[in-house]
Design an enzyme around this catalytic site. Structure first.
Site, PDB file in Angstrom:
ATOM      1  CB  CYS B 162      -0.942  -0.035   1.160  1.00  0.00           C
ATOM      2  SG  CYS B 162      -1.730  -1.690   1.297  1.00  0.00           S
ATOM      3  CG  HIS B 304      -2.223   4.192   5.274  1.00  0.00           C
ATOM      4  ND1 HIS B 304      -1.813   3.939   3.960  1.00  0.00           N
ATOM      5  CD2 HIS B 304      -2.270   3.028   5.605  1.00  0.00           C
ATOM      6  CE1 HIS B 304      -2.019   2.793   3.387  1.00  0.00           C
ATOM      7  NE2 HIS B 304      -2.081   2.060   4.581  1.00  0.00           N
ATOM      8  CG  HIS B 339      -6.581   0.091   0.916  1.00  0.00           C
ATOM      9  ND1 HIS B 339      -5.572   0.550  -0.027  1.00  0.00           N
ATOM     10  CD2 HIS B 339      -5.994  -0.321   1.906  1.00  0.00           C
ATOM     11  CE1 HIS B 339      -4.395   0.328   0.811  1.00  0.00           C
ATOM     12  NE2 HIS B 339      -4.656  -0.027   2.007  1.00  0.00           N
TER      13      HIS B 339
END
Lengths: 90, 412
Positions: B162, B304, B339
């Site tokens: 990520c 995040h 995401h």
């Protein structure tokens, strides 16, 4: 070689592989059409899908030198004929 | 002598909130969420509802420079880069090709294409296409970009889960500073919403459940920093930026109003999935030092913010350690776009740039009660105007422990 087979081959080469129609002549070698080896394999896959058949590898390897558009068309027609024969037998 | 920063002369985005910067902006600052509940039906398992954020994007409209069938993610990469280069008014030929680079992030590359190939092979006895490898390889998007833009300086891919795109953007800054390149097309893409990949994330129990009425048919499923947060939604998309040295941007008369001021990445080196607040705090401090700034200079952090129990707790703690009693305005974009895995760092960095440009922080897209243990200033409900906003951080923290922090600034 039937004109319909050549037409299908020409159409696919022109629309999906950017090959000018005038280059797709019966005596033109497949390797002269401006496709690299990977594109040539993709093209053969695509034309097989179009006719719903598979050309046995021992019958025709598209990477083989001097193989012409007419050779490919004849291989397609033979596979169509044998598939039709099988269907009749069944 | 190169300056420390890189000029950001163009940006483009393909996101679940919209294709193109204007649509993205409007939905993001309006507090909208693109997450929806969908049914996932896997062989041998009962159907289950999962939260997904899809892009209204037709990959069939994108021509592959290679003429190879494009993975959806590669097509998104090409579309985002086309928008970015258009905004930058840059095209190949303007810059010496050996001074142009591509830096690109992707978490799982062409996994969805490969999932489709395997499904065809095992379930339908279909042939494997000769182009399967070059469609699905993790560097396919950057290879297509290098072909499209004739980049001969470098074409580098980053796979750090990520944090992939944030690392790609930051490493490009270093290459520009070092004088190795004049211009870089950077960003990330991931389009992984195929049954096998969704199922893999579902099996990990990190996707938010979408059964309760509080979930708004999925729209409110991803609730970063909420007391009842329960995981994230899977999204897809891409974002691209054009980065240039100031000398190069000036020489060609480019216009820019935001810059990439600093970057740092490090690794927790502790656990494959559990984040470590001290690693994150070290990364934020290092990025600030790299930009020549202090915590007090930062007015906004794009977190995040995955909305997992452990992830948000670690990030809230690392933010507290860095910013102490004067927390900046925080937003968590994943509530709105899901995401985006390897692309997340790029799309969230674009959100950060838009916040700087507008001097306004977009809201986190949920209204649930915050975790009482977190001392962060989370923007929710509506966008918040910050008249003196000059510098912002974008955090990306990955499975595997990689932390990447980007620092962006207004140019006034």
């Amino acid at each position: 070689m039937k004109p319909t087979t050549l037409e299908a081959v020409t159409e696919l080469l022109a629309t999906k592989f950017d090959v000018p129609r005038e280059k797709v002549q019966p005596q033109a070698e497949l390797q002269s059409l401006g496709l690299d080896s990977l594109s040539l394999m993709e093209f053969v896959f695509a034309i097989e899908d179009h006719f719903s058949l598979r050309i046995p590898e021992d019958r025709l390897d598209p990477r083989q030198a001097q193989l012409t558009v007419a050779d490919l068309c004849r291989a397609l027609e033979e596979c169509q004929a044998s598939a039709a024969g099988l269907a009749t037998a069944a | 002598m190169n300056t420390r920063h890189a000029c950001i002369t163009g940006c483009g985005v393909v996101s679940p909130l919209g294709l193109g910067l204007d649509a993205f902006d409007e939905a993001l600052f309006g507090g909208q969420s693109a997450v929806r509940a969908e049914e996932l039906q896997l062989p041998g398992a009962a159907p289950t509802r999962v939260p997904l954020a899809r892009c209204a994007f037709d990959e069939g409209q994108v021509q592959a420079p290679s003429k190879v069938p494009l993975d959806r993610g590669s097509a998104m990469a090409l579309a985002a880069a086309a928008a970015a280069t258009r905004q930058a008014a840059w095209e190949p030929g303007v810059t010496d090709p050996e001074r142009v680079g591509i830096f690109w992030g992707s978490g799982m590359g062409g996994a969805a294409s490969f999932d489709a190939t395997c499904r065809g092979l095992y379930a339908e006895a279909r042939r494997i296409r000769p182009t399967s490898v070059v469609t699905a390889m993790p560097n396919a998007p950057l290879a297509e970009l290098a072909l499209r833009y004739g980049a001969r300086g470098s074409a580098l891919g980053y796979a750090c889960a990520c944090a992939s795109a944030a690392v790609a953007i930051g490493e490009a800054l270093r290459a520009l500073r070092d004088g190795r390149l004049d211009l870089a097309i950077v960003g990330g893409s991931d389009a992984l919403l195929s049954p096998g990949v969704i199922g893999a994330w579902q099996a990990m129990r990190v996707l938010a459940p979408v059964n309760g009425p509080a979930d708004g048919d999925g729209r409110l499923a991803c609730r970063p920093f909420a007391a009842d947060r329960a995981g994230f939604a899977l999204g897809e998309g891409a974002a691209a930026l054009v980065l240039e040295t100031e000398a190069h941007a000036r020489a060609r008369g480019a216009i820019w109003n935001v810059q990439l001021s600093g970057y740092a990445s490090n690794c927790d080196g502790m656990h494959i999935t559990q984040p470590d607040p001290s690693g994150q705090a070290r990364a934020m401090h290092a990025a600030l030092r790299d930009a020549g700034l202090t915590p007090g200079d930062i007015g906004h952090v794009n977190a995040h913010g995955t909305a997992t129990a452990a992830g948000d707790a670690a990030e809230a703690e690392s933010l507290r350690r860095v910013f102490g009693s004067a927390p900046p305005a925080v937003t968590a974009t994943k509530s709105a776009v899901g995401h985006l895995l390897g692309a997340g760092g790029a799309v969230e960095f674009v959100a950060t740039l838009r916040a700087l440009h507008r001097r306004m922080v977009p809201p986190t897209a949920h209204a649930a009660a915050l975790d009482a243990g977190f001392e962060i200033d989370l923007v929710r409900g509506s966008a918040r105007v910050l008249p003196r906003l000059n510098h912002a951080l974008s955090n990306s923290f990955a499975f595997g422990g990689t932390n990447a922090v980007l620092v962006a600034s207004r140019v006034d």
